[in-house]
Design a protein around this motif. Structure first.
Motif, PDB file in Angstrom:
ATOM      1  N   ASN A  68       0.407  -1.317   0.004  1.00  0.00           N
ATOM      2  CA  ASN A  68      -0.007   0.264   0.139  1.00  0.00           C
ATOM      3  C   ASN A  68       1.290   1.170  -0.303  1.00  0.00           C
ATOM      4  O   ASN A  68       0.390   2.599   0.265  1.00  0.00           O
ATOM      5  N   GLU A  69       2.134   1.440  -0.312  1.00  0.00           N
ATOM      6  CA  GLU A  69       3.051   2.368  -0.129  1.00  0.00           C
ATOM      7  C   GLU A  69       4.186   2.365  -2.089  1.00  0.00           C
ATOM      8  O   GLU A  69       3.986   1.374  -1.680  1.00  0.00           O
ATOM      9  N   PRO A  70       3.791   3.564  -1.962  1.00  0.00           N
ATOM     10  CA  PRO A  70       3.669   4.517  -1.948  1.00  0.00           C
ATOM     11  C   PRO A  70       1.141   4.713  -2.024  1.00  0.00           C
ATOM     12  O   PRO A  70       0.897   5.610  -1.650  1.00  0.00           O
ATOM     13  N   LYS A  71       1.029   3.749  -2.821  1.00  0.00           N
ATOM     14  CA  LYS A  71      -0.330   3.173  -3.497  1.00  0.00           C
ATOM     15  C   LYS A  71      -0.465   2.127  -3.383  1.00  0.00           C
ATOM     16  O   LYS A  71       0.092   1.086  -3.257  1.00  0.00           O
ATOM     17  N   LYS A  72      -1.691   1.284  -3.704  1.00  0.00           N
ATOM     18  CA  LYS A  72      -1.863  -0.098  -3.422  1.00  0.00           C
ATOM     19  C   LYS A  72      -1.971  -0.326  -4.796  1.00  0.00           C
ATOM     20  O   LYS A  72      -1.828  -0.148  -6.037  1.00  0.00           O
ATOM     21  N   ARG A  73      -0.758  -1.790  -4.851  1.00  0.00           N
ATOM     22  CA  ARG A  73      -0.643  -2.587  -5.768  1.00  0.00           C
ATOM     23  C   ARG A  73      -0.449  -3.973  -5.247  1.00  0.00           C
ATOM     24  O   ARG A  73      -0.149  -4.170  -4.284  1.00  0.00           O
ATOM     25  N   LEU A  74      -0.649  -4.376  -6.522  1.00  0.00           N
ATOM     26  CA  LEU A  74      -1.021  -5.738  -7.253  1.00  0.00           C
ATOM     27  C   LEU A  74       0.296  -6.652  -6.963  1.00  0.00           C
ATOM     28  O   LEU A  74       0.971  -5.865  -8.228  1.00  0.00           O
ATOM     29  N   ILE A  75       0.934  -7.237  -5.982  1.00  0.00           N
ATOM     30  CA  ILE A  75       2.247  -7.934  -5.938  1.00  0.00           C
ATOM     31  C   ILE A  75       2.049  -9.063  -6.179  1.00  0.00           C
ATOM     32  O   ILE A  75       1.103  -9.803  -6.245  1.00  0.00           O
ATOM     33  N   MET A  76       2.915  -9.882  -7.436  1.00  0.00           N
ATOM     34  CA  MET A  76       2.551 -11.311  -7.935  1.00  0.00           C
ATOM     35  C   MET A  76       4.107 -12.031  -8.068  1.00  0.00           C
ATOM     36  O   MET A  76       4.855 -11.915  -8.716  1.00  0.00           O
ATOM     37  N   ALA A  77       4.013 -12.868  -7.354  1.00  0.00           N
ATOM     38  CA  ALA A  77       5.183 -13.728  -7.347  1.00  0.00           C
ATOM     39  C   ALA A  77       4.649 -15.184  -7.515  1.00  0.00           C
ATOM     40  O   ALA A  77       3.789 -15.782  -7.226  1.00  0.00           O
ATOM     41  N   LEU A  78       5.970 -15.398  -7.852  1.00  0.00           N
ATOM     42  CA  LEU A  78       5.797 -16.799  -8.702  1.00  0.00           C
ATOM     43  C   LEU A  78       6.672 -18.009  -8.214  1.00  0.00           C
ATOM     44  O   LEU A  78       7.426 -17.533  -6.928  1.00  0.00           O
ATOM     45  N   PRO A  79       6.393 -19.040  -7.881  1.00  0.00           N
ATOM     46  CA  PRO A  79       7.175 -20.393  -7.288  1.00  0.00           C
ATOM     47  C   PRO A  79       8.534 -20.553  -7.547  1.00  0.00           C
ATOM     48  O   PRO A  79       8.985 -19.457  -9.131  1.00  0.00           O
ATOM     49  N   PHE A  80       9.385 -20.586  -6.982  1.00  0.00           N
ATOM     50  CA  PHE A  80      10.810 -20.479  -7.092  1.00  0.00           C
ATOM     51  C   PHE A  80      11.738 -21.210  -7.974  1.00  0.00           C
ATOM     52  O   PHE A  80      12.188 -20.498  -9.314  1.00  0.00           O
ATOM     53  N   LYS A  81      10.864 -22.120  -8.382  1.00  0.00           N
ATOM     54  CA  LYS A  81      11.602 -22.774 -10.434  1.00  0.00           C
ATOM     55  C   LYS A  81      10.758 -21.893 -10.947  1.00  0.00           C
ATOM     56  O   LYS A  81      11.967 -21.501 -12.127  1.00  0.00           O
ATOM     57  N   ASP A  82      10.087 -21.437 -11.543  1.00  0.00           N
ATOM     58  CA  ASP A  82      10.136 -19.848 -12.331  1.00  0.00           C
ATOM     59  C   ASP A  82      10.728 -18.760 -11.906  1.00  0.00           C
ATOM     60  O   ASP A  82      11.175 -18.587 -12.920  1.00  0.00           O
ATOM     61  N   ARG A  83      11.057 -18.427 -10.862  1.00  0.00           N
ATOM     62  CA  ARG A  83      11.783 -17.642 -10.767  1.00  0.00           C
ATOM     63  C   ARG A  83      13.332 -17.904 -11.601  1.00  0.00           C
ATOM     64  O   ARG A  83      14.238 -17.000 -11.672  1.00  0.00           O
ATOM     65  N   VAL A  84      13.602 -18.893 -11.176  1.00  0.00           N
ATOM     66  CA  VAL A  84      15.108 -19.885 -12.031  1.00  0.00           C
ATOM     67  C   VAL A  84      14.852 -19.566 -13.124  1.00  0.00           C
ATOM     68  O   VAL A  84      15.621 -18.865 -13.929  1.00  0.00           O
ATOM     69  N   VAL A  85      13.923 -19.966 -13.928  1.00  0.00           N
ATOM     70  CA  VAL A  85      13.434 -20.218 -15.098  1.00  0.00           C
ATOM     71  C   VAL A  85      13.662 -18.332 -15.829  1.00  0.00           C
ATOM     72  O   VAL A  85      14.664 -18.348 -16.587  1.00  0.00           O
ATOM     73  N   GLN A  86      13.241 -17.450 -14.873  1.00  0.00           N
ATOM     74  CA  GLN A  86      13.358 -15.713 -15.504  1.00  0.00           C
ATOM     75  C   GLN A  86      14.114 -15.436 -15.244  1.00  0.00           C
ATOM     76  O   GLN A  86      14.530 -14.704 -16.282  1.00  0.00           O
ATOM     77  N   TRP A  87      15.642 -15.851 -14.282  1.00  0.00           N
ATOM     78  CA  TRP A  87      16.976 -15.225 -14.169  1.00  0.00           C
ATOM     79  C   TRP A  87      17.525 -16.036 -15.948  1.00  0.00           C
ATOM     80  O   TRP A  87      18.178 -14.824 -15.963  1.00  0.00           O
ATOM     81  N   ALA A  88      17.286 -17.305 -16.106  1.00  0.00           N
ATOM     82  CA  ALA A  88      17.642 -17.788 -17.299  1.00  0.00           C
ATOM     83  C   ALA A  88      17.586 -16.860 -17.967  1.00  0.00           C
ATOM     84  O   ALA A  88      19.095 -16.694 -19.257  1.00  0.00           O
ATOM     85  N   ILE A  89      16.350 -16.312 -18.664  1.00  0.00           N
ATOM     86  CA  ILE A  89      16.359 -15.418 -19.780  1.00  0.00           C
ATOM     87  C   ILE A  89      17.123 -14.336 -19.585  1.00  0.00           C
ATOM     88  O   ILE A  89      17.914 -13.840 -20.394  1.00  0.00           O
ATOM     89  N   TYR A  90      16.619 -13.747 -18.315  1.00  0.00           N
ATOM     90  CA  TYR A  90      17.021 -12.298 -18.079  1.00  0.00           C
ATOM     91  C   TYR A  90      18.380 -12.319 -18.280  1.00  0.00           C
ATOM     92  O   TYR A  90      18.931 -11.466 -19.046  1.00  0.00           O
ATOM     93  N   GLN A  91      19.639 -13.168 -17.310  1.00  0.00           N
ATOM     94  CA  GLN A  91      21.096 -13.225 -18.421  1.00  0.00           C
ATOM     95  C   GLN A  91      21.137 -13.165 -19.744  1.00  0.00           C
ATOM     96  O   GLN A  91      22.232 -12.344 -20.011  1.00  0.00           O
ATOM     97  N   VAL A  92      20.937 -13.935 -20.202  1.00  0.00           N
ATOM     98  CA  VAL A  92      20.658 -14.239 -21.529  1.00  0.00           C
ATOM     99  C   VAL A  92      20.320 -13.552 -22.862  1.00  0.00           C
ATOM    100  O   VAL A  92      21.215 -12.902 -23.560  1.00  0.00           O
ATOM    101  N   LEU A  93      19.223 -12.705 -22.352  1.00  0.00           N
ATOM    102  CA  LEU A  93      18.920 -12.189 -23.053  1.00  0.00           C
ATOM    103  C   LEU A  93      18.835 -10.306 -22.752  1.00  0.00           C
ATOM    104  O   LEU A  93      18.763  -9.760 -23.828  1.00  0.00           O
TER     105      LEU A  93
END
Length: 359
Positions: A68-93
């Motif tokens: 709720n700071e600085p305003k209300k925001r919806l945060i969405m968290a993935l399971p750890f496995k998917d965060r590994v996939v995201q890092w794998a993409i990010y590092q290369v691309l």
């Protein structure tokens, strides 16, 4: 434009996946899901590798919560496995995307950030101040940016940059996640009931940061290459343009507005304005003048309230000195970047017990 090719195999390369795991676990290695993944690390990385090779990978279920700071925001968290996939993409691309970004885009980039952004703005303000008796700032802000990014537009941008269909499949799988709607309508809405499909990116995803910069890079390039705007600065969807002529900035606002609506399918919000720089420019949590910069009033008020809360909690024995000290040191670190002597004095005086117990 030369298209990016041959990166998909690098993403599912085992060494890249292992490095992605190391990045994803930073600061979280003792969480239960991370420890479970780590207990069968090689097996889990091979599973990810096979899912990417055979294109059977599916995005996991998001865990949703609000801040709720600085305003209300919806945060969405993935399971750890998917965060590994995201890092794998990010590092290369992401390094390939970085090459195409303008110098004065500062969000979610290595060696950039809020302090460099505000220092760059003040450098320009001083430059303009030496040459103009009066000049103006156009402040642009995108309405509900992360929740309104158009998936079709995003994929069209990605297809112009990437010539690898396997990689495009993976990015589209993440962007268009079939089981979760990321978007909200413009105007008043309820996150719980008014979600819409076809638009939006989950706040909390590493790929969302990458996509967000790539998406508004279209506006950056239009401003710099087509409109030839010189003093243009962006931090995510917060944009500042400086000029000595107010009419020029209002005309520029109309051109940018048309591009944002017709090319990016977004809208500027009612914070968009042209104002004299003598009033200071609010940007990334600070109010900036050519001669000095201060913490934004809302940020200072939030800081004072938080410290009063810590003082009461410490007095009741609910928290220890270490937690109080950590918060105070964090705030003092922020205040080092602005003209804040009086505020620092007030904060330390309001917490006498902190001042007396600091190491």
């Amino acid at each position: 434009m030369h298209k990016i090719r041959g990166l998909y195999e690098k993403i599912y390369d085992f060494e890249n996946l292992h490095q992605a795991y190391l990045e994803a676990r930073k600061g979280k290695r003792y969480r239960i899901e991370v420890m479970k993944f780590t207990n069968h690390l090689e097996e889990n990385l091979i599973q990810i590798q096979n899912e990417l090779i055979w294109k059977t990978y599916e995005v996991g279920k998001y865990r949703e919560f609000f801040v709720n700071e600085p305003k209300k925001r919806l945060i969405m968290a993935l399971p750890f496995k998917d965060r590994v996939v995201q890092w794998a993409i990010y590092q290369v691309l992401n390094p390939y995307f970085e090459k195409g970004f303008i110098q004065d885009s500062y969000a979610c980039r290595v060696d950039k950030g809020t302090h460099r952004a505000v220092n760059r703005l003040q450098y320009w303000l001083r430059y303009m101040h030496r040459r103009h008796s009066q000049f103006y700032a156009l402040k642009l802000d995108i309405s509900k940016y992360f929740y309104r990014v158009d998936h079709n537009v995003l994929m069209a941008i990605l297809r112009r940059r990437i010539g690898d269909e396997d990689l495009l499949w993976l990015l589209e799988t993440i962007a268009r996640c079939e089981h979760t709607k990321f978007g909200v309508p413009l105007g008043d809405h309820q996150f719980e009931s008014d979600r819409v499909g076809g638009v939006g990116m989950p706040i909390g995803n590493l790929t969302s940061q990458m996509f967000a910069n790539l998406y508004l890079n279209e506006l950056d390039q239009y401003a710099k290459q087509t409109l030839h705007v010189k003093f243009y600065l962006r931090y995510m969807d917060d944009i500042v343009v400086l000029h000595g002529n107010k009419k020029y900035l209002w005309a520029l606002k109309e051109q940018i507005d048309e591009f944002v609506v017709h090319q990016l399918h977004l809208q500027l919000n009612n914070k968009t304005m042209v104002r004299s720089v003598s009033q200071g420019i609010e940007f990334v949590g600070f109010r900036v003048w050519p001669t000095h910069k201060k913490l934004r009033k809302k940020s200072a008020l939030k800081m004072k309230r938080r410290l009063r809360y810590l003082q009461r909690s410490y007095a009741r024995g609910e928290i220890g000195m270490q937690e109080v000290n950590n918060s105070v040191q964090s705030y003092l670190g922020i205040l080092k970047h602005c003209n804040s002597h009086n505020l620092k004095t007030k904060l330390l005086r309001s917490l006498t017990f902190v001042r007396d117990n600091l190491n």
